[in-house]
Scaffold this active site. Structure first.
Site: not given
Length: 349
Positions: A70, A187, A221-222, A242, A322
């Site tokens: 993603h 990510d 995706e998030e 991922d 994150h």
């Protein structure tokens, strides 16, 4: 054996992370990926959600594979223009306000104008606010200071900024002599770069894959629903690429490919997991098996959506996910090697 070039992958990664793409505003980065693939003579199409799909034909066109990574990232959106001329924001994606305190950011107006700012606590100055260190990092206390001469909400609106404008975070991407890559949005842009470099390698070597293989560059995706559509009825195996989550009690590190056994959605397909381990062992690829306790992937979203598929999840190990993320070129390389062998392997069913 020639594997995808790791240095080229990292250079590609640096370009991709530098393109703002919070979930909901990904057209610019999708266009970049689209151009990259079209220059390789790979046909692409966009789905209605704005994601990008490419396919490489294989010997078996009755059973398909799909790989996904993603390109959407964490971000924010303007919730309120304060009377002071600062912005209150609402978060996009699963992260905490403390992870963006002091971060440089960019506000994109609906007309496409881009302005910079900094995300700060309202009570930042220790010379003024007694509770500067103790105040809660939350929506009420954090705000964007715009790098423009603004004194009130009217001045901000005169710049074209309005509620609903997207806010993206400065990736601050760096590479180090020791082989580390530091950046926000590894990510999952690290995996996107790996997949693009894999496709380039397959095309340059004229490798015919055993099965028609689709590549989905997901863009939601998030927020939980990037990869649960556009899966062909012929798709048997679905592999999400991922990040591997690192932390206390985790096996994943920054130097190997992480093969996920289970995440918050439950176990991944046992036979596919064993096949991935077998390929790693047979080809001298560094890997770790791991469980990600608070995690879901596009593959698990596809399972929840009811698709009858064999699903798996692998990726490079990412430290401080994150937040202030980091990985190493060895993890990029080991992930790329495993994917190179996987797409040329037999299916488990």
């Amino acid at each position: 054996m020639a594997y995808p070039n790791t240095k080229e992958t990292i250079n590609l990664l640096k370009e991709i992370v530098s393109i703002p793409s919070p979930s909901g505003n990904t057209n610019e980065v999708i266009t970049y990926v689209e151009k990259f693939l079209n220059e390789l003579n790979v046909e692409t199409k966009r789905n209605r959600k704005g994601g990008l799909i490419a396919a490489l034909p294989g010997k078996d066109q009755n059973r398909h594979r799909m790989l996904t990574a993603h390109v959407d990232t964490l971000g924010a959106i303007v919730k309120e223009i304060k009377p002071s001329g600062r912005l209150k924001i609402d978060l996009i994606g699963g992260f905490k306000y403390n992870s963006i305190e002091g971060e440089y950011c960019e506000i994109e107006t609906s007309s496409g104008n881009k302005l910079t700012g900094t995300i700060l606590m309202h009570q930042t100055s220790v010379h003024v606010y007694k509770d500067a260190g103790k105040a809660e990092r939350n929506q009420e206390n954090m705000e964007v200071r715009i790098d423009e001469k603004v004194h009130n909400a009217e001045d901000v609106r005169a710049l074209g900024i309005e509620v609903g404008d997207f806010v993206s975070f400065d990736p601050r991407v760096q590479t180090t002599p020791a082989g580390f890559i530091k950046s926000r949005h590894l990510d999952d842009k690290a995996s996107v770069a790996i997949l693009l470099q894999l496709i380039k390698q397959l095309k340059s070597e004229n490798i015919e894959l055993p099965y028609t293989t689709h590549f989905l560059i997901s863009n939601n995706e998030e927020i939980g629903y990037g990869g649960n559509s556009n899966i062909t009825p012929e798709t048997v195996e679905y592999l999400a690429v991922d990040m591997g989550a690192m932390g206390d009690g985790q096996s994943t590190d920054e130097y190997t490919v992480s093969i996920c056994v289970k995440d918050a959605s439950g176990p991944y397909h046992y036979e596919l997991r064993k096949r991935l381990v077998q390929l790693a062992r047979e080809n001298g690829i560094g890997y770790k098996l791991d469980i990600y306790p608070f995690y879901g992937s596009d593959a698990s979203a596809a399972i929840r959506a009811g698709h009858d598929i064999v699903h798996g999840l692998i990726g490079p190990g990412i430290d401080s996910s994150h937040a202030f993320e980091r990985t190493h070129e060895d993890s990029i390389e080991n992930t790329a090697k495993l994917l190179y062998h996987y797409v040329q392997s037999e299916m488990v069913l």
